[in-house]
Motif scaffolding. Structure first.
Motif, PDB file in Angstrom:
ATOM      1  N   GLY A  20       0.887  -1.164   0.003  1.00 38.71           N
ATOM      2  CA  GLY A  20       0.085   0.186   0.069  1.00 38.71           C
ATOM      3  C   GLY A  20       0.843   1.343   0.198  1.00 38.71           C
ATOM      4  O   GLY A  20       0.441   2.137  -0.250  1.00 38.71           O
ATOM      5  N   GLU A  71       0.844   3.036  -3.343  1.00 40.12           N
ATOM      6  CA  GLU A  71      -0.450   3.739  -3.751  1.00 40.12           C
ATOM      7  C   GLU A  71      -0.703   4.826  -2.724  1.00 40.12           C
ATOM      8  O   GLU A  71      -1.188   5.811  -3.317  1.00 40.12           O
ATOM      9  CB  GLU A  71      -1.634   2.612  -3.675  1.00 40.12           C
ATOM     10  CG  GLU A  71      -1.577   1.500  -4.567  1.00 40.12           C
ATOM     11  CD  GLU A  71      -0.489   0.581  -4.248  1.00 40.12           C
ATOM     12  OE1 GLU A  71      -0.342  -0.439  -5.236  1.00 40.12           O
ATOM     13  OE2 GLU A  71       0.267   0.533  -3.246  1.00 40.12           O
ATOM     14  N   TRP A  72      -0.164   4.832  -1.721  1.00 39.12           N
ATOM     15  CA  TRP A  72      -0.278   5.987  -0.550  1.00 39.12           C
ATOM     16  C   TRP A  72       0.430   7.376  -1.066  1.00 39.12           C
ATOM     17  O   TRP A  72      -0.159   8.319  -1.171  1.00 39.12           O
ATOM     18  CB  TRP A  72       0.133   5.238   0.710  1.00 39.12           C
ATOM     19  CG  TRP A  72      -0.126   6.569   1.881  1.00 39.12           C
ATOM     20  CD1 TRP A  72      -1.167   6.806   2.649  1.00 39.12           C
ATOM     21  CD2 TRP A  72       0.983   7.354   2.259  1.00 39.12           C
ATOM     22  NE1 TRP A  72      -0.896   7.726   3.424  1.00 39.12           N
ATOM     23  CE2 TRP A  72       0.637   8.041   3.647  1.00 39.12           C
ATOM     24  CE3 TRP A  72       2.481   7.689   2.004  1.00 39.12           C
ATOM     25  CZ2 TRP A  72       1.183   8.917   4.225  1.00 39.12           C
ATOM     26  CZ3 TRP A  72       3.147   8.446   2.817  1.00 39.12           C
ATOM     27  CH2 TRP A  72       2.609   8.999   3.798  1.00 39.12           C
ATOM     28  N   ARG A  76      -1.646   3.459   8.044  1.00 34.22           N
ATOM     29  CA  ARG A  76      -2.240   2.143   7.888  1.00 34.22           C
ATOM     30  C   ARG A  76      -2.383   1.294   9.039  1.00 34.22           C
ATOM     31  O   ARG A  76      -3.528   0.417   9.097  1.00 34.22           O
ATOM     32  CB  ARG A  76      -0.984   1.144   7.197  1.00 34.22           C
ATOM     33  CG  ARG A  76      -1.553  -0.179   6.771  1.00 34.22           C
ATOM     34  CD  ARG A  76      -0.293  -0.909   5.989  1.00 34.22           C
ATOM     35  NE  ARG A  76       0.913  -1.388   6.845  1.00 34.22           N
ATOM     36  CZ  ARG A  76       1.997  -1.966   6.358  1.00 34.22           C
ATOM     37  NH1 ARG A  76       1.857  -2.369   5.055  1.00 34.22           N
ATOM     38  NH2 ARG A  76       2.866  -2.169   7.102  1.00 34.22           N
ATOM     39  N   LEU A 133      -5.234  -0.743   5.770  1.00 34.01           N
ATOM     40  CA  LEU A 133      -4.682  -1.044   4.299  1.00 34.01           C
ATOM     41  C   LEU A 133      -6.029  -0.871   3.515  1.00 34.01           C
ATOM     42  O   LEU A 133      -5.855  -0.144   2.333  1.00 34.01           O
ATOM     43  CB  LEU A 133      -4.019  -2.324   4.389  1.00 34.01           C
ATOM     44  CG  LEU A 133      -3.226  -2.487   3.043  1.00 34.01           C
ATOM     45  CD1 LEU A 133      -2.030  -1.453   2.935  1.00 34.01           C
ATOM     46  CD2 LEU A 133      -2.411  -3.875   3.003  1.00 34.01           C
ATOM     47  N   ARG A 134      -7.174  -1.485   3.838  1.00 32.96           N
ATOM     48  CA  ARG A 134      -8.140  -1.345   3.046  1.00 32.96           C
ATOM     49  C   ARG A 134      -8.633   0.091   2.573  1.00 32.96           C
ATOM     50  O   ARG A 134      -8.936   0.528   1.589  1.00 32.96           O
ATOM     51  CB  ARG A 134      -9.468  -2.046   3.529  1.00 32.96           C
ATOM     52  CG  ARG A 134     -10.864  -1.874   2.729  1.00 32.96           C
ATOM     53  CD  ARG A 134     -11.846  -3.059   3.256  1.00 32.96           C
ATOM     54  NE  ARG A 134     -13.089  -2.822   2.556  1.00 32.96           N
ATOM     55  CZ  ARG A 134     -14.053  -2.323   2.689  1.00 32.96           C
ATOM     56  NH1 ARG A 134     -14.237  -1.635   3.685  1.00 32.96           N
ATOM     57  NH2 ARG A 134     -15.042  -2.459   1.930  1.00 32.96           N
ATOM     58  N   ILE A 141      -6.430   2.703   2.537  1.00 31.97           N
ATOM     59  CA  ILE A 141      -5.508   3.236   1.637  1.00 31.97           C
ATOM     60  C   ILE A 141      -5.861   2.516   0.210  1.00 31.97           C
ATOM     61  O   ILE A 141      -5.524   3.589  -0.628  1.00 31.97           O
ATOM     62  CB  ILE A 141      -4.298   2.815   1.942  1.00 31.97           C
ATOM     63  CG1 ILE A 141      -3.753   3.552   3.274  1.00 31.97           C
ATOM     64  CG2 ILE A 141      -3.021   3.051   0.948  1.00 31.97           C
ATOM     65  CD1 ILE A 141      -2.470   2.963   4.254  1.00 31.97           C
ATOM     66  N   TYR A 142      -5.985   1.498   0.094  1.00 33.55           N
ATOM     67  CA  TYR A 142      -6.456   1.110  -1.241  1.00 33.55           C
ATOM     68  C   TYR A 142      -7.884   1.767  -2.075  1.00 33.55           C
ATOM     69  O   TYR A 142      -7.751   2.167  -3.151  1.00 33.55           O
ATOM     70  CB  TYR A 142      -6.734  -0.354  -1.436  1.00 33.55           C
ATOM     71  CG  TYR A 142      -5.145  -1.101  -1.404  1.00 33.55           C
ATOM     72  CD1 TYR A 142      -4.204  -0.835  -2.384  1.00 33.55           C
ATOM     73  CD2 TYR A 142      -4.787  -1.910  -0.360  1.00 33.55           C
ATOM     74  CE1 TYR A 142      -2.893  -1.433  -2.380  1.00 33.55           C
ATOM     75  CE2 TYR A 142      -3.586  -2.706  -0.369  1.00 33.55           C
ATOM     76  CZ  TYR A 142      -2.436  -2.259  -1.354  1.00 33.55           C
ATOM     77  OH  TYR A 142      -1.348  -2.813  -1.430  1.00 33.55           O
ATOM     78  N   TYR A 166      -6.817   5.232  -2.972  1.00 34.06           N
ATOM     79  CA  TYR A 166      -6.055   5.018  -4.248  1.00 34.06           C
ATOM     80  C   TYR A 166      -7.137   4.825  -5.257  1.00 34.06           C
ATOM     81  O   TYR A 166      -6.957   5.374  -6.304  1.00 34.06           O
ATOM     82  CB  TYR A 166      -4.950   3.984  -4.101  1.00 34.06           C
ATOM     83  CG  TYR A 166      -4.444   3.759  -5.580  1.00 34.06           C
ATOM     84  CD1 TYR A 166      -3.599   4.462  -6.144  1.00 34.06           C
ATOM     85  CD2 TYR A 166      -4.516   2.086  -5.885  1.00 34.06           C
ATOM     86  CE1 TYR A 166      -2.922   4.313  -7.321  1.00 34.06           C
ATOM     87  CE2 TYR A 166      -4.031   1.950  -7.359  1.00 34.06           C
ATOM     88  CZ  TYR A 166      -3.081   2.825  -7.831  1.00 34.06           C
ATOM     89  OH  TYR A 166      -2.687   2.456  -9.267  1.00 34.06           O
TER      90      TYR A 166
END
Length: 121
Positions: free
Chosen positions: A29, A32-33, A89, A94-95, A97-98, A101
């Motif tokens: 991640g 993407e972050w 995070r 993490l979800r 963050i995605y 993105y």
């Protein structure tokens, strides 16, 4: 830790090695972050994105780095970003963050239905 030289590339390689040792979970991640932070660079490696943030007005951040005798300020920026990412995070997951993105991707004029990774919502 001991590194043969204290350069941006050497430290970044060490971090990449730690990521490989964790089967990619350490930096999951992160790229993407960073893309969302830079608001560009979907085609770049995470190290190039850090250089974009370290040298925001530079036409060529890599050339700016190469012109520096001391890479420590850029290495500090790298660790500050990595620390901020790890905190986010841990706090948000993490979800998120995605998802952030994905939201960024969908705003891009070049990202359209049929592109690899496109998911119908």
């Amino acid at each position: 830790m001991w590194l043969p030289s204290v350069t941006f590339d050497t430290v970044a390689s060490f971090i990449d090695g730690a990521d490989m040792a964790s089967n990619g979970s350490f930096l999951a991640g992160f790229r993407e972050w960073l893309i969302v932070k830079v608001d560009d660079g979907n085609n770049l490696h995470w190290t190039a994105l850090i250089l974009e943030l370290a040298f925001p007005k530079a036409r060529s951040p890599r050339k700016e780095l190469e012109a520096c005798e001391d890479h420590l300020p850029v290495i500090e920026i790298m660790f500050q970003l990595l620390d901020s990412f790890c905190q986010e995070r841990q706090e948000s997951g993490l979800r998120l963050i995605y998802l952030t993105y994905e939201k960024w991707l969908r705003k891009q004029s070049w990202y359209k239905r049929g592109w690899p990774g496109w998911v119908e919502l």
